[in-house]
Scaffold this motif. Structure first.
Motif, PDB file in Angstrom:
ATOM      1  N   ASN A  10       0.824  -1.461  -0.111  1.00 36.35           N
ATOM      2  CA  ASN A  10      -0.049   0.024  -0.070  1.00 36.35           C
ATOM      3  C   ASN A  10       0.938   1.341   0.018  1.00 36.35           C
ATOM      4  N   PHE A  11       0.167   2.477  -0.560  1.00 34.99           N
ATOM      5  CA  PHE A  11       0.908   3.706  -0.809  1.00 34.99           C
ATOM      6  C   PHE A  11       1.092   4.403   0.608  1.00 34.99           C
ATOM      7  N   LYS A  12      -0.038   4.489   1.218  1.00 32.77           N
ATOM      8  CA  LYS A  12      -0.185   5.513   2.448  1.00 32.77           C
ATOM      9  C   LYS A  12      -0.145   4.988   3.733  1.00 32.77           C
ATOM     10  N   SER A  46       0.142   0.874 -10.087  1.00 30.34           N
ATOM     11  CA  SER A  46       1.025   1.888 -10.430  1.00 30.34           C
ATOM     12  C   SER A  46       2.544   1.756 -10.116  1.00 30.34           C
ATOM     13  N   ARG A  47       3.232   2.603  -9.407  1.00 33.44           N
ATOM     14  CA  ARG A  47       4.555   2.232  -9.050  1.00 33.44           C
ATOM     15  C   ARG A  47       4.561   1.006  -8.357  1.00 33.44           C
ATOM     16  N   LEU A  48       3.437   0.627  -7.680  1.00 35.16           N
ATOM     17  CA  LEU A  48       3.435  -0.754  -6.863  1.00 35.16           C
ATOM     18  C   LEU A  48       3.145  -1.919  -7.814  1.00 35.16           C
ATOM     19  N   GLY A  49       2.552  -1.578  -8.918  1.00 35.40           N
ATOM     20  CA  GLY A  49       2.265  -2.480 -10.075  1.00 35.40           C
ATOM     21  C   GLY A  49       3.724  -2.828 -10.673  1.00 35.40           C
ATOM     22  N   LYS A  50       4.513  -1.845 -10.913  1.00 30.14           N
ATOM     23  CA  LYS A  50       5.891  -2.098 -11.366  1.00 30.14           C
ATOM     24  C   LYS A  50       6.630  -3.314 -10.553  1.00 30.14           C
ATOM     25  N   THR A  51       6.259  -2.980  -9.032  1.00 32.73           N
ATOM     26  CA  THR A  51       6.925  -3.444  -7.953  1.00 32.73           C
ATOM     27  C   THR A  51       6.440  -5.089  -8.051  1.00 32.73           C
ATOM     28  N   LYS A 111      12.012  10.454 -18.598  1.00 35.04           N
ATOM     29  CA  LYS A 111      10.903  11.545 -17.450  1.00 35.04           C
ATOM     30  C   LYS A 111      10.777  10.529 -15.971  1.00 35.04           C
ATOM     31  N   ILE A 112      10.632   9.398 -16.289  1.00 38.71           N
ATOM     32  CA  ILE A 112      10.679   8.822 -15.089  1.00 38.71           C
ATOM     33  C   ILE A 112      11.854   8.688 -14.205  1.00 38.71           C
ATOM     34  N   ASN A 113      13.093   8.497 -14.807  1.00 42.48           N
ATOM     35  CA  ASN A 113      14.343   8.697 -14.268  1.00 42.48           C
ATOM     36  C   ASN A 113      14.608   9.912 -13.651  1.00 42.48           C
ATOM     37  N   SER A 167      12.016  12.032 -12.562  1.00 42.68           N
ATOM     38  CA  SER A 167      11.092  12.194 -11.579  1.00 42.68           C
ATOM     39  C   SER A 167      11.375  11.531 -10.323  1.00 42.68           C
ATOM     40  N   PHE A 168      12.026  10.344 -10.500  1.00 37.74           N
ATOM     41  CA  PHE A 168      11.833   9.079  -9.443  1.00 37.74           C
ATOM     42  C   PHE A 168      13.368   8.565  -9.734  1.00 37.74           C
ATOM     43  N   PRO A 169      14.526   9.225  -9.437  1.00 39.42           N
ATOM     44  CA  PRO A 169      15.618   8.632  -9.734  1.00 39.42           C
ATOM     45  C   PRO A 169      16.263   7.380  -8.791  1.00 39.42           C
ATOM     46  N   HIS A 170      15.268   7.162  -7.660  1.00 36.58           N
ATOM     47  CA  HIS A 170      15.710   6.364  -6.857  1.00 36.58           C
ATOM     48  C   HIS A 170      15.036   4.794  -7.001  1.00 36.58           C
ATOM     49  N   TRP A 171      13.967   4.976  -8.151  1.00 33.57           N
ATOM     50  CA  TRP A 171      13.177   3.784  -8.276  1.00 33.57           C
ATOM     51  C   TRP A 171      13.971   2.671  -8.992  1.00 33.57           C
ATOM     52  N   PHE A 172      14.710   2.836 -10.072  1.00 32.75           N
ATOM     53  CA  PHE A 172      15.333   1.860 -10.774  1.00 32.75           C
ATOM     54  C   PHE A 172      16.879   1.880 -10.282  1.00 32.75           C
ATOM     55  N   ASP A 185      -3.748   7.869 -19.949  1.00 31.81           N
ATOM     56  CA  ASP A 185      -2.822   7.934 -20.899  1.00 31.81           C
ATOM     57  C   ASP A 185      -1.465   8.131 -20.427  1.00 31.81           C
ATOM     58  N   TRP A 186      -1.205   8.497 -19.452  1.00 32.81           N
ATOM     59  CA  TRP A 186       0.368   8.789 -18.965  1.00 32.81           C
ATOM     60  C   TRP A 186       1.019   7.278 -18.721  1.00 32.81           C
ATOM     61  N   ALA A 187       0.087   6.201 -18.234  1.00 39.92           N
ATOM     62  CA  ALA A 187       0.452   4.868 -18.469  1.00 39.92           C
ATOM     63  C   ALA A 187       0.409   4.194 -19.558  1.00 39.92           C
ATOM     64  N   LYS A 199     -10.244   6.751 -14.305  1.00 44.05           N
ATOM     65  CA  LYS A 199      -8.822   7.261 -14.300  1.00 44.05           C
ATOM     66  C   LYS A 199      -7.784   6.181 -13.838  1.00 44.05           C
ATOM     67  N   HIS A 200      -6.844   6.914 -13.537  1.00 44.37           N
ATOM     68  CA  HIS A 200      -5.563   6.000 -12.864  1.00 44.37           C
ATOM     69  C   HIS A 200      -5.986   5.558 -11.397  1.00 44.37           C
ATOM     70  N   ASP A 201      -6.080   4.415 -11.114  1.00 47.89           N
ATOM     71  CA  ASP A 201      -6.549   4.087  -9.884  1.00 47.89           C
ATOM     72  C   ASP A 201      -6.807   2.462  -9.822  1.00 47.89           C
TER      73      ASP A 201
HETATM   74  C1  GTR Z   1       3.276   8.912 -11.418  1.00 54.46           C
HETATM   75  C2  GTR Z   1       4.362   8.147 -12.010  1.00 54.46           C
HETATM   76  C3  GTR Z   1       3.831   6.859 -12.507  1.00 54.46           C
HETATM   77  C4  GTR Z   1       3.347   5.882 -11.546  1.00 54.46           C
HETATM   78  C5  GTR Z   1       2.128   6.904 -10.621  1.00 54.46           C
HETATM   79  C6  GTR Z   1       1.874   6.191  -9.383  1.00 54.46           C
HETATM   80  O1  GTR Z   1       3.721  10.068 -10.891  1.00 54.46           O
HETATM   81  O2  GTR Z   1       4.874   8.929 -12.870  1.00 54.46           O
HETATM   82  O3  GTR Z   1       5.175   6.049 -13.125  1.00 54.46           O
HETATM   83  O4  GTR Z   1       3.967   4.889 -10.843  1.00 54.46           O
HETATM   84  O5  GTR Z   1       3.069   8.066 -10.172  1.00 54.46           O
HETATM   85  O6  GTR Z   1       2.527   5.597  -8.739  1.00 54.46           O
HETATM   86  O7  GTR Z   1       0.697   6.654  -8.964  1.00 54.46           O
END
Ligand code: GTR
Length: 404
Positions: free
Chosen positions: A121-123, A242-247, A284-286, A288-293, A332-334, A383-385
């Protein structure tokens, strides 16, 4: 001309299997459908090369070293009007003051061990439901605002726990910031330093970043679940948004104990093909989030053509275990289409195992899941959710694969 012909014949001989070890290290797979001749060719030659690429160039290698972790049940009680048992467990990592706190809701009427969805979870654990007994996750984003700032239950729309319990599954979660705070802080507040070699103060360019650490922690939760009698650890689906889906994808690739792998709106660096440069890009991802990869991933900033393999390779590494990729129509961002194409282009590997993939499928319409095979996909409206609609599909998919 003559030497060119001889070279071609030699190459053809090597690729047709006359040579046990074809020189796959130099193959550029790109973003194409991964078509090979046999499971043997895939498992012996291409799979190791593709795995090495993701380890060295994208997410970073996980350490070989094991650190002792002790599990302690901190709390147990009844929840959801008696439908579930709530169990909270501290995973105490030797050398760190911060334990990982795992929150579990387990169906109380189960006849035996319950299959489970493991989802980071995120929060904070305390944000997945208003249940006042949930222990505040260490380092959760809202803990910065003091006790008044704690926002119990704010993420509950993403966590239809009662529905999941009613379907016979346990829900297991841990907070990302508890494991490794999601900021570029030089890995000062995570477990990374416990794995450093003498004199090391930062991961090497081919060593894990934050996504690697999050995925590692999901495996540590799996270690615990193997010992928890109320969990059917052979039937655990790892899910992430999202980022936890990459995970969740990386956790599923690195740990074959996850029986099903689910990526919800994971986008760039997750399910989406990078070569399309649609929405978020590698650069863009690297940025904004240089620590992820891992640091090596920066080589591909505005240089996606150089990726030896695209993200369809990540999905193929999960084969033959079932995998589900989901997108949302307004996300669209994803890059929903890039996520779909990745699932399609990984499918020939599943098909080698005689399993149904998505080869030949066209992008489905909104809310029309393609989920009768081992590679599933849906495009949810909105939306993204991660929503109840998404979870309903994951439950159906798990029911089918877990024979429920
Ligand atoms: C965004 C990021 C995406 C995605 C998303 C999230 O800011 O650009 O790669 O992971 O966050 O985790 O909700």
């Amino acid at each position: 001309m003559k030497s060119c012909l001889i070279t071609s014949i030699l190459c053809a001989l090597m690729l047709c299997g006359a040579c046990e070890q074809a020189p796959v290290a130099d193959i550029h797979y790109g973003a194409e459908p991964l078509k090979f001749k046999s499971v043997k060719e895939w498992e012996k030659q291409h799979r190791p090369a593709i795995m090495a690429f993701f380890e060295n160039e994208v997410y970073g290698k996980m350490p070989e070293k094991n650190i002792p972790i002790k599990a302690e049940v901190l709390e147990e009680g009844s929840a959801f009007g008696g439908k579930a048992i709530r169990r909270q467990v501290a995973l105490k990592v030797e050398g760190s003051d911060i334990p990982m706190i795992v929150l579990m809701y387990i169906p109380s009427n189960a006849k035996g061990p319950s299959p489970a969805f493991l989802c980071m979870n995120f929060k904070g654990n305390h944000n997945v439901n208003p249940d006042p007994e949930i222990i505040i996750s260490p380092n959760a984003p809202d803990t910065k605002n003091g006790p008044e700032g704690i926002t119990r239950g704010v993420a509950s729309s993403r966590w239809p726990i009662e529905m999941i319990i009613d379907s016979g599954y346990a829900v297991v979660t841990v907070n990302r910031d508890n494991v490794d705070p999601d900021s570029d802080d030089g890995f000062k507040n995570s477990y990374h330093s416990l794995f450093y070699k003498e004199g090391q103060s930062y991961p090497e360019p081919d060593e894990w970043g934050t996504i690697g650490m999050w995925a590692w922690s999901l495996s540590r939760v799996m270690d615990y679940m193997e010992d928890d009698k109320s969990i059917d650890h052979k039937h655990v689906a790892v899910v992430g948004h999202s980022r936890l889906g990459k995970t969740s994808l990386w956790a599923g690739v690195t740990d074959p104990r996850f029986a099903i792998v689910i990526s919800n709106n994971s986008g760039c660096g997750g399910a989406a093909l990078s070569i399309r440069k649609h929405g978020e890009t590698v650069a863009k991802i690297n940025k904004s989030f240089p620590h992820w990869f891992c640091d090596n991933y920066n080589k591909y900033n505005d240089n996606e053509e150089a990726l030896k393999i695209d993200q369809q390779g990540l999905i193929a590494l999960i084969a033959p275990r079932p995998v589900y990729v989901a997108s949302a129509s307004l996300d669209d961002w994803a890059d929903p289409e890039g996520e779909f194409l990745s699932a399609v282009n990984a499918s020939p590997v599943y098909e080698l195992y005689g399993l149904k993939g998505l080869t030949g499928a066209t992008m489905p319409g909104i809310n029309s899941p393609l989920q009768d095979g081992h590679v599933a996909y849906h495009l949810r409206e909105g939306k993204h959710d991660i929503t109840s609609y998404d979870w309903e599909q994951y439950i159906k998919f798990a029911n089918r694969h877990f024979g429920r």
